[in-house]
Design a protein around this motif. Sequence first.
Motif, PDB file in Angstrom:
ATOM      1  N   MET A   1      -6.114   6.337  13.131  1.00 24.70           N
ATOM      2  CA  MET A   1      -4.940   5.492  13.230  1.00 24.70           C
ATOM      3  C   MET A   1      -4.156   5.867  14.483  1.00 24.70           C
ATOM      4  N   ASN A   2      -3.293   4.963  14.888  1.00 22.25           N
ATOM      5  CA  ASN A   2      -2.494   5.213  16.079  1.00 22.25           C
ATOM      6  C   ASN A   2      -1.072   5.638  15.680  1.00 22.25           C
ATOM      7  N   TYR A   3      -0.167   5.705  16.629  1.00 17.83           N
ATOM      8  CA  TYR A   3       1.141   6.321  16.414  1.00 17.83           C
ATOM      9  C   TYR A   3       1.930   5.721  15.252  1.00 17.83           C
ATOM     10  N   LEU A   4       2.005   4.391  15.172  1.00 16.45           N
ATOM     11  CA  LEU A   4       2.811   3.769  14.123  1.00 16.45           C
ATOM     12  C   LEU A   4       2.296   4.157  12.743  1.00 16.45           C
ATOM     13  N   ALA A   5       1.006   4.054  12.536  1.00 17.07           N
ATOM     14  CA  ALA A   5       0.450   4.373  11.213  1.00 17.07           C
ATOM     15  C   ALA A   5       0.659   5.844  10.874  1.00 17.07           C
ATOM     16  N   HIS A   6       0.453   6.735  11.823  1.00 26.10           N
ATOM     17  CA  HIS A   6       0.654   8.162  11.533  1.00 26.10           C
ATOM     18  C   HIS A   6       2.104   8.450  11.152  1.00 26.10           C
ATOM     19  N   LEU A   7       3.038   7.814  11.817  1.00 26.10           N
ATOM     20  CA  LEU A   7       4.439   8.046  11.488  1.00 26.10           C
ATOM     21  C   LEU A   7       4.809   7.389  10.159  1.00 26.10           C
ATOM     22  N   HIS A   8       4.246   6.230   9.879  1.00 29.22           N
ATOM     23  CA  HIS A   8       4.482   5.588   8.583  1.00 29.22           C
ATOM     24  C   HIS A   8       3.917   6.449   7.455  1.00 29.22           C
ATOM     25  N   LEU A   9       2.720   6.977   7.654  1.00 31.01           N
ATOM     26  CA  LEU A   9       2.109   7.822   6.618  1.00 31.01           C
ATOM     27  C   LEU A   9       2.858   9.141   6.466  1.00 31.01           C
ATOM     28  N   ALA A  10       3.463   9.632   7.530  1.00 28.42           N
ATOM     29  CA  ALA A  10       4.322  10.819   7.414  1.00 28.42           C
ATOM     30  C   ALA A  10       5.496  10.512   6.492  1.00 28.42           C
ATOM     31  N   ALA A  11       6.076   9.320   6.645  1.00 25.64           N
ATOM     32  CA  ALA A  11       7.199   8.924   5.779  1.00 25.64           C
ATOM     33  C   ALA A  11       6.736   8.746   4.334  1.00 25.64           C
ATOM     34  N   MET A  12       5.557   8.166   4.150  1.00 21.18           N
ATOM     35  CA  MET A  12       5.052   7.915   2.790  1.00 21.18           C
ATOM     36  C   MET A  12       4.703   9.213   2.065  1.00 21.18           C
ATOM     37  N   THR A  13       4.400  10.266   2.821  1.00 25.12           N
ATOM     38  CA  THR A  13       3.983  11.539   2.224  1.00 25.12           C
ATOM     39  C   THR A  13       5.052  12.613   2.330  1.00 25.12           C
ATOM     40  N   ASP A  14       6.186  12.262   2.902  1.00 25.40           N
ATOM     41  CA  ASP A  14       7.278  13.209   3.109  1.00 25.40           C
ATOM     42  C   ASP A  14       6.785  14.456   3.854  1.00 25.40           C
ATOM     43  N   THR A  15       6.049  14.212   4.919  1.00 31.62           N
ATOM     44  CA  THR A  15       5.580  15.297   5.781  1.00 31.62           C
ATOM     45  C   THR A  15       6.213  15.130   7.164  1.00 31.62           C
ATOM     46  N   SER A  16       6.052  16.121   7.999  1.00 30.72           N
ATOM     47  CA  SER A  16       6.707  16.165   9.299  1.00 30.72           C
ATOM     48  C   SER A  16       6.242  15.046  10.239  1.00 30.72           C
ATOM     49  N   PRO A  17       7.157  14.172  10.686  1.00 29.66           N
ATOM     50  CA  PRO A  17       6.771  13.178  11.689  1.00 29.66           C
ATOM     51  C   PRO A  17       6.265  13.850  12.970  1.00 29.66           C
ATOM     52  N   THR A  18       6.935  14.908  13.379  1.00 24.27           N
ATOM     53  CA  THR A  18       6.509  15.631  14.580  1.00 24.27           C
ATOM     54  C   THR A  18       5.090  16.160  14.405  1.00 24.27           C
ATOM     55  N   GLY A  19       4.821  16.803  13.275  1.00 23.16           N
ATOM     56  CA  GLY A  19       3.481  17.328  13.016  1.00 23.16           C
ATOM     57  C   GLY A  19       2.439  16.234  12.962  1.00 23.16           C
ATOM     58  N   ASN A  20       2.757  15.123  12.304  1.00 25.86           N
ATOM     59  CA  ASN A  20       1.798  14.026  12.198  1.00 25.86           C
ATOM     60  C   ASN A  20       1.491  13.410  13.551  1.00 25.86           C
ATOM     61  N   LEU A  21       2.478  13.334  14.424  1.00 25.78           N
ATOM     62  CA  LEU A  21       2.231  12.808  15.762  1.00 25.78           C
ATOM     63  C   LEU A  21       1.539  13.854  16.634  1.00 25.78           C
ATOM     64  N   LEU A  22       1.899  15.097  16.450  1.00 21.75           N
ATOM     65  CA  LEU A  22       1.365  16.193  17.260  1.00 21.75           C
ATOM     66  C   LEU A  22      -0.147  16.344  17.093  1.00 21.75           C
ATOM     67  N   GLY A  23      -0.680  15.831  15.987  1.00 18.84           N
ATOM     68  CA  GLY A  23      -2.120  15.913  15.759  1.00 18.84           C
ATOM     69  C   GLY A  23      -2.959  15.350  16.888  1.00 18.84           C
ATOM     70  N   ASP A  24      -2.409  14.430  17.665  1.00 23.50           N
ATOM     71  CA  ASP A  24      -3.142  13.869  18.816  1.00 23.50           C
ATOM     72  C   ASP A  24      -3.060  14.743  20.064  1.00 23.50           C
ATOM     73  N   PHE A  25      -2.244  15.784  20.026  1.00 19.88           N
ATOM     74  CA  PHE A  25      -1.951  16.532  21.250  1.00 19.88           C
ATOM     75  C   PHE A  25      -2.341  18.000  21.205  1.00 19.88           C
ATOM     76  N   VAL A  26      -2.805  18.484  20.063  1.00 22.95           N
ATOM     77  CA  VAL A  26      -3.184  19.896  19.957  1.00 22.95           C
ATOM     78  C   VAL A  26      -4.623  20.014  19.482  1.00 22.95           C
ATOM     79  N   LYS A  27      -5.259  21.072  19.895  1.00 19.11           N
ATOM     80  CA  LYS A  27      -6.646  21.352  19.526  1.00 19.11           C
ATOM     81  C   LYS A  27      -6.701  22.682  18.786  1.00 19.11           C
ATOM     82  N   GLY A  28      -7.836  22.944  18.162  1.00 13.21           N
ATOM     83  CA  GLY A  28      -8.062  24.236  17.529  1.00 13.21           C
ATOM     84  C   GLY A  28      -7.705  24.255  16.055  1.00 13.21           C
ATOM     85  N   GLN A  29      -7.968  25.397  15.444  1.00  9.07           N
ATOM     86  CA  GLN A  29      -7.674  25.591  14.032  1.00  9.07           C
ATOM     87  C   GLN A  29      -6.167  25.490  13.793  1.00  9.07           C
ATOM     88  N   VAL A  30      -5.783  24.721  12.794  1.00  3.74           N
ATOM     89  CA  VAL A  30      -4.360  24.538  12.503  1.00  3.74           C
ATOM     90  C   VAL A  30      -3.706  25.870  12.173  1.00  3.74           C
TER      91      VAL A  30
END
Length: 195
Positions: A1-30
């Motif tokens: 999914m792209n940015y809008l869906a990731h941020l919407h799903l962050a809201a639906m799951t009450d998880t970090s919007p920053t973390g959900n978006l950051l998934g496209d920008f970081v590599k390696g073991q979480v």
Amino acid sequence: MNYLAHLHLAAMTDTSPTGNLLGDFVKGQVSGLNYNDKIKQGIQLHRSIDTFTDSHLYTKSLTRELGSLRRYGGIIIDVLYDHQLAINFANFHHNSLPVFAQDCYIQLDTNIKHLPDKYITTVSAMKQMDWLSGYGDMDNIERALTGISRRLKKPVELTESLDWYLENQAAIEQDFPEFYNDLIDYAVKTAASNR
């Protein structure tokens, strides 16, 4: 999914919007990333959502229809899914898309230590040009695909996929809600199991 869906799903799951978006920008073991647990959970959810989406039969069937562009199907379909979400946003969220977008821009943090420069630049541009609300406009979808095309190692005209999309938009619009509701259910269960 792209940015809008990731941020919407962050809201639906009450998880970090920053973390959900950051998934496209970081590599390696979480677990090895230098962020707090809430952001790590968002990154992990982002990766799980991408895996679910890429392996879903609906995504695979759409990707096959892209013909010579199917190699880039994941990228193209992600952007088109954001378009579908944007034009049908009232079916998936209690706020309008512009209100939701403004809430996201407030919540997206760019002041955390160790954030990639590319993330900070992207979020800044996203806020300034209101990318999230813009996903409902086909001109913006074309611009997004053009921008992605320029960043590929080997230039490819991803916008050529838009003729196929417009020819099939009615069928995609009919089938998208079932897929996206599956994705919401998956994201909610995944987030709950990782708390």
